[in-house]
Structures are given as C-alpha cells and as structure tokens.
Enzyme design. Structure first.
Site, PDB file in Angstrom:
ATOM      1  N   ARG A 254       0.842  -1.184   0.000  1.00  0.00           N
ATOM      2  CA  ARG A 254       0.000   0.000   0.000  1.00  0.00           C
ATOM      3  C   ARG A 254       0.893   1.256   0.000  1.00  0.00           C
ATOM      4  O   ARG A 254       1.962   1.260   0.626  1.00  0.00           O
ATOM      5  CB  ARG A 254      -0.844  -0.044   1.272  1.00  0.00           C
ATOM      6  CG  ARG A 254      -1.830   1.075   1.450  1.00  0.00           C
ATOM      7  CD  ARG A 254      -3.014   0.919   0.562  1.00  0.00           C
ATOM      8  NE  ARG A 254      -4.122   1.764   0.997  1.00  0.00           N
ATOM      9  CZ  ARG A 254      -5.117   2.124   0.199  1.00  0.00           C
ATOM     10  NH1 ARG A 254      -5.167   1.706  -1.055  1.00  0.00           N
ATOM     11  NH2 ARG A 254      -6.099   2.857   0.668  1.00  0.00           N
TER      12      ARG A 254
ATOM     13  N   THR B 200      -8.900   0.412 -10.036  1.00  0.00           N
ATOM     14  CA  THR B 200      -8.572  -0.795  -9.258  1.00  0.00           C
ATOM     15  C   THR B 200      -8.790  -2.037 -10.100  1.00  0.00           C
ATOM     16  O   THR B 200      -9.720  -2.123 -10.890  1.00  0.00           O
ATOM     17  CB  THR B 200      -9.379  -0.903  -7.958  1.00  0.00           C
ATOM     18  OG1 THR B 200      -9.203   0.288  -7.213  1.00  0.00           O
ATOM     19  CG2 THR B 200      -8.940  -2.079  -7.123  1.00  0.00           C
TER      20      THR B 200
ATOM     21  N   ASN C 108      -6.254   4.141  -7.210  1.00  0.00           N
ATOM     22  CA  ASN C 108      -7.501   4.668  -6.636  1.00  0.00           C
ATOM     23  C   ASN C 108      -8.528   4.902  -7.733  1.00  0.00           C
ATOM     24  O   ASN C 108      -8.996   3.941  -8.303  1.00  0.00           O
ATOM     25  CB  ASN C 108      -7.278   5.873  -5.738  1.00  0.00           C
ATOM     26  CG  ASN C 108      -8.384   5.974  -4.690  1.00  0.00           C
ATOM     27  OD1 ASN C 108      -9.220   5.087  -4.592  1.00  0.00           O
ATOM     28  ND2 ASN C 108      -8.404   7.025  -3.920  1.00  0.00           N
TER      29      ASN C 108
ATOM     30  N   SER D 278     -10.052  -0.832   1.226  1.00  0.00           N
ATOM     31  CA  SER D 278     -11.092  -1.869   1.240  1.00  0.00           C
ATOM     32  C   SER D 278     -10.707  -3.063   0.363  1.00  0.00           C
ATOM     33  O   SER D 278     -11.502  -3.987   0.197  1.00  0.00           O
ATOM     34  CB  SER D 278     -12.419  -1.300   0.718  1.00  0.00           C
ATOM     35  OG  SER D 278     -12.836  -0.219   1.513  1.00  0.00           O
TER      36      SER D 278
ATOM     37  N   GLY E 140     -13.640  -1.722  -6.619  1.00  0.00           N
ATOM     38  CA  GLY E 140     -14.913  -1.111  -6.238  1.00  0.00           C
ATOM     39  C   GLY E 140     -14.885  -0.351  -4.931  1.00  0.00           C
ATOM     40  O   GLY E 140     -15.935  -0.047  -4.374  1.00  0.00           O
ATOM     41  N   GLY E 141     -13.694  -0.067  -4.396  1.00  0.00           N
ATOM     42  CA  GLY E 141     -13.635   0.653  -3.123  1.00  0.00           C
ATOM     43  C   GLY E 141     -14.409  -0.135  -2.076  1.00  0.00           C
ATOM     44  O   GLY E 141     -14.286  -1.354  -1.995  1.00  0.00           O
TER      45      GLY E 141
HETATM   46  O1  DON Z   1      -7.987   0.974  -1.339  1.00  0.00           O
HETATM   47  C1  DON Z   1      -9.157   1.209  -1.576  1.00  0.00           C
HETATM   48  O2  DON Z   1     -10.081   0.767  -0.921  1.00  0.00           O
HETATM   49  C2  DON Z   1      -9.494   2.068  -2.762  1.00  0.00           C
HETATM   50  N1  DON Z   1      -8.413   2.956  -3.044  1.00  0.00           N
HETATM   51  C3  DON Z   1      -9.783   1.169  -3.906  1.00  0.00           C
HETATM   52  C4  DON Z   1     -10.304   1.923  -5.070  1.00  0.00           C
HETATM   53  C5  DON Z   1     -11.174   1.096  -5.903  1.00  0.00           C
HETATM   54  O3  DON Z   1     -11.362  -0.056  -5.696  1.00  0.00           O
HETATM   55  C6  DON Z   1     -11.851   1.804  -6.980  1.00  0.00           C
HETATM   56  N2  DON Z   1     -12.622   0.891  -7.775  1.00  0.00           N
HETATM   57  N3  DON Z   1     -13.626   1.046  -8.313  1.00  0.00           N
END
Ligand code: DON
Length: 578
Positions: A97, A387, A407, A460, A480-481
């Site tokens: 990360r 992502t 991101n 996430s 998908g965050g």
């Molecule tokens: O680390 C995370 O949770 C976010 N930066 C991930 C971003 C993400 O999955 C965007 N996708 N649609």
C-alpha cells in the site's frame, strides 16, 4: 430462520428469482489459470507459467502487463495487496500500500476555515502517496517466485514497446476520462492520439513506460526507490507542487503480513488484514450471517438481502470506528473477527426492520477476547474502472489473489514526466476531514485513519483465498472501493452457502451498504419491483448504481486439481488457462 420470517416469506413467494446478470463463461484447465481484467495481461501470466514459472512469477508478470494494458488501474504508480497461498499451505499477504510522504499533515486538504478544498485530495501531486507497487512485486518475486525481474518484465516491456491494439473497453474508458487525462500534458500525449481519441484496434505504444520498465529490468527495484528514477520522480514532484523527497522513497517498505483467517460453514477464509478493512469486514459479516442464513434460503429473497445488508451496516460502522494502518493505530482485530462478537452484533439485527445507521448501537469489541478455537490471524458514488483484481493458480496449486490500484480511474491524472506511468490519488482514502465522508467513496472514517507521515491509508481491497479440506478452493477479489467488501461477501454466500456454481455466483445481482450514507444500493435493472418494494417496506432507503464490483475468480477442485476461471461479465475481463 424461515419461521422467523413467515410473514415476509409469504410476501417473497410472489417474487420471481431474478435472472442473473449476463453469465460469464467458465474457462477450464489443469495446468494453470489466470483471470484478469484484460486479455493481454492474462496471456502474459500464461506465458510465464508455460516457461515454468510458478503462480507468483505469473502474478508479477500480470501486474506489470496490466500497468501497460489497463492504465486506468494497472500501475507502477500505486499500490495494493498480494495474498499468496502456497501449495504447502503457507499463506502471506504482501502489503504494498502507498504511504503518506513525510511532509504530509492531517489537515493538508483543508482550507483556513477547515473546509475540504475540492479536488485537492483527488487531483494533482498532493493527492498521491509513495508508490508501493514495485517494492511489493519485487518482494513477492524474491521471496516466493522462481524467476528474475528481468524475465517477468519481458511481456510488459514488449507490450509497451511494440504497442497493443486498443480494445473497445479501453477506447471507451480513455474517452470517458479524457478530462482527467487532458489536465496533464504528459498524460494527454500518451493516452490521446494527437489530441484525438484512440479508436478500437489502433496500437497504443508507451515508449516512456517501456524505458522505465527496461531500467527496472536492468537495475532492479532499487532503481525506483534509490536510483535515477527516484531522482527524476522527486524532481517532477517539486515542479508540480508535490511533497515527495528522496527519503520518502528510500524509506518505503513493502511488508509481509499475516493474513486474517476465519471460518464459514467448514471452509477456511484467508483474507486481507489491516491496513485493508476488507478482511475484517468480510469475516465479521460472514460470522454474523453464519447462523442467520440457511442453504435453502434464496439469495434473491428480500429477507436474505435484508439480513446481509444489516450485517454490512454493522461491519462498516466498525470499519469507520476502528480501522486504520495497524502500524499507527491500536485495532481490536481479533475481537472484531471473533464469533462471540458477531453473535452480540447479530442480537440487535431486527429481522423485520432496517436499522437506522446513525442510531446503531454496537457492542464494544474489547469485551470479546477472541476465542482460542478461532484461528484468527494476526459518496460520490459513481462507478469507474479504477482498481483491478486478478487471480492466478498454477499446476502445483500455488495461488495468488492480487488487488492493486491507483484509486480512481487513471489516479491523480498525472503521468510522471518522462517516466510514463500514472500517479495514484490514494491520499483520498485517509480521513481527509474528521467526521466527513471522503470524496471518492463517501466513506466516513475515524481519527485513527487521519493523515500522518509514513502512514498507509485505510483500504477496502480484499484479495481472498478460501480453503476446503486443507486445499486451495477459491481465489478471488474485486475492485470497487468499499463495494469490494459487499461484492466478495455476496459471491462467497452464493458459492459457499447457496451452492451456485462459480459463474452463477458471480453473475447474480449484487447490492451494497456501507453504514453511511444510510442507503442500500442495488445494481440497476437487476432487481424486480417486488423485491424493491419489499426492501422499502422493511425500511431501507433504496437507490441504484450501475455495478457492485468486478469479481475475477478461480475455483480449484481440491481432489482433481482441475481449475475453473471466471471473469465477471460486468466489466468484461479474461480467464485464460493452460
Ligand atoms: O484501497 C481502496 O479501498 C481504494 N483505493 C480502492 C479503489 C477502488 O477499488 C476503486 N474501484 N472502483
């Protein structure tokens, strides 16, 4: 459970089982499988397996290839998590990360009145953390792979140098994100063709990126963290108003962490620990739901959706309260994934009414020591294709689940001058203003996740491996965050509890709840009027969104070693076997 819901059941009998979203095809193979968001990258992984590489070698090659062919999310300028389970049963998570630069401050995105400055945490140099991808891939390869960086970089260098034909999806994505890309002349010069859009089938060549990859192949990851690439990066950052220093790069470390382990109906679930919130939330929700749902319940019944939503609401409330970078905050991880804690949370789920998020009262996890029998290990809600998750399994049964990101799509929009790769905007995953939702995902988070030098923002991302009878059974993950967590949970319920085959488990309609906003998001067009009415009658605020996640998964038959690969048809990925 059904008896408890007698009145709802009579209602739900009127509800037809919704037809699944477009069912993806299942690839079958014996010797190896790669499921990724993009075809050339999946093939790069197969190429490495054919050359005798193991799943980790192939995964690293896929990651490098995606940095070329899937620039919205594949990257050198971002970070992520790689979960590895070797055939001998050892499992580790490589945490690569991004970190906040040393000059970062908790209030760096606020103006003098303490208000969030729009776009500061998502656009431009300040939005970026120190990229971890290369450190993570290098670590994975050295510790668990068999090949050299030079070997696994070969397909990516070729794709960047010779170019590859732009797919319909990439052409569309570049068009949709043209505004972001046009803000930076370097990005514009790479991803637009003399200012015009790439047409499907046109070759996209990335000479600067090819050169950067070649420099890494020749000189190793040091070149990125303590070499001439570092100097060029820091120079570009200074010019662009960024905070990066040589020391930020020199001090960056990818970390090997113990993954979290939980159980669900006899399966072992191995998943991402903090600084991802994903594994904690996944195990917490599975624990809450384990005695609540039965195999004969239907995944489409409103009461099933209701119970899963209530579990998500509670896990996301805990995410907001407790979760952050474990190197900076005390997190009661063992308690949060404890079955006793889940039982206490479950007791305030009302089977007939939606809870109100702002009034939710949860037990104190610190009252629950984790039971020794538990092998616990150490609203700007628009969809874009940021992502990317890929899964790899080799002939020996070594498995890799990798999710990495810059991101949102194309990250901060900045391509580092002369180096050819896009920079993340991961700083927005921190608590950018206490008590207020972050910009990209509308997540309310606690002070534990506030910005500090060297700290990793809460994520996430949830690469996950499910084990049956001591053997790898499922390898999966999603972009998908926060929706990653909902998508994973639902697919695991479909596959492990409701016994769908993998393709159906992935194709079924999905939904998402993240505590705040207090809204139940359903995938648009996939739920019937009766289901929606039943959910509203239970008190849920229902809204719609295009998709919830994109699951790229592999199932392995523990007795025969046969591999089944499924790429979610929502965005369209590629499953390739050998
Ligand atoms: O680390 C995370 O949770 C976010 N930066 C991930 C971003 C993400 O999955 C965007 N996708 N649609």
């Amino acid at each position: 459970m059904r008896r408890l819901f007698a009145f709802l059941l009579s209602f739900s009998l009127l509800v037809p089982v919704p037809t699944a979203a477009q069912a993806p095809e299942t690839a079958r193979a014996q010797q190896g499988m790669v499921v990724a968001d993009e075809l050339f990258a999946a093939e790069a992984g197969i190429e490495i397996l054919r050359q005798g590489g193991n799943a980790v070698d192939a995964a690293v090659a896929v990651a490098f290839a995606l940095a070329v062919t899937h620039p919205a999310a594949g990257n050198l300028g971002g970070g992520g998590f790689m979960l590895i389970r070797l055939a001998d049963g050892r499992a580790v998570m490589i945490d690569y990360r991004e970190t906040a630069p040393a000059a970062a401050r908790w209030d760096m995105f606020l103006d003098q009145e303490g208000n969030l400055v729009p776009e500061r945490s998502t656009q431009g140099w300040l939005a970026a953390g120190v990229p971890g991808t290369l450190a993570g891939l290098d670590l994975a390869l050295r510790e668990y792979g068999t090949m050299t960086l030079n070997q696994v970089l070969e397909p990516a260098i070729r794709l960047a140098d010779d170019g590859f034909p732009v797919s319909d999806r990439l052409a569309r994505s570049l068009q949709e994100n043209a505004e972001t890309l046009r803000r930076d002349p370097e990005s514009e010069s790479i991803f637009l063709h003399d200012g015009l859009f790439y047409e499907p089938g046109e070759l996209l060549k990335q000479k600067h990126l090819a050169r950067t990859l070649r420099r890494i192949a020749q000189k190793g990851a040091r070149e990125f963290y303590q070499g001439s690439i570092t100097r060029e990066f820091v120079e570009a950052s200074k010019k662009g108003g960024g905070l990066f220093t040589l020391a930020d790069f020199r001090n960056y470390r990818a970390v090997v962490r113990q993954p979290l382990r939980g159980t669900f109906h006899g399966y072992q679930v191995i998943t991402a620990p903090p600084p991802s919130s994903g594994g904690v939330a996944l195990l917490e929700t599975l624990n809450m739901l384990e005695p609540l749902l039965a195999p004969e319940d239907l995944p489409s019944e409103p009461q099933t959706l209701h119970l899963v939503t209530e579990a998500l609401r509670r896990a996301f409330a805990d995410r907001a309260r407790y979760l952050a970078d474990p190197d900076f905050a005390e997190i009661p991880v063992a308690a949060l994934v404890d079955k006793g804690y889940a039982a206490a949370c479950r007791r305030n789920i009302d089977p007939a009414h939606a809870s109100v998020s702002t009034e939710l009262k949860l037990p104190n996890p610190l009252d629950f020591s984790h039971s020794p029998s538990e092998p616990a290990g150490a609203a700007a809600l628009h969809e874009s294709e940021n992502t990317t998750h890929f899964s790899v399994v080799d002939a020996e049964g070594n498995a890799v689940a990798n999710t990495y990101t810059i991101n949102n799509s194309y990250g901060s929009g900045i391509t580092v001058d002369g180096l050819g790769f896009l920079l993340n905007n991961e700083m927005d995953d921190f608590t950018t203003k206490p008590g207020e939702p972050n910009r990209l995902f509308g997540l309310v988070q606690s002070d534990a996740n506030q910005i500090e030098p060297g700290k990793r923002p809460l994520s996430s991302m949830t690469p996950t491996i499910v084990v049956r009878d001591g053997e790898t059974f499922l390898v999966l993950g999603s972009p998908g965050g926060p929706r990653i967590i909902s998508a994973l949970l639902e697919v695991l319920l479909h596959r492990l509890l409701f016994s769908d085959d993998l393709a159906l488990a992935i194709a079924r309609p999905r939904f998402h709840h993240q505590w705040l906003p207090d809204t139940l998001f359903l995938e648009e067009g996939l739920y019937t009027g009766e289901q929606i009415a039943a959910l509203r009658a239970l008190g849920h605020q229902v809204d719609f969104r295009e998709t919830v996640g994109q699951i790229n998964a592999i199932e392995r038959d523990p007795s025969t070693g046969e591999l089944y690969g499924v790429a979610d048809a929502r965005r369209g990925g590629a499953a390739r076997g050998r």
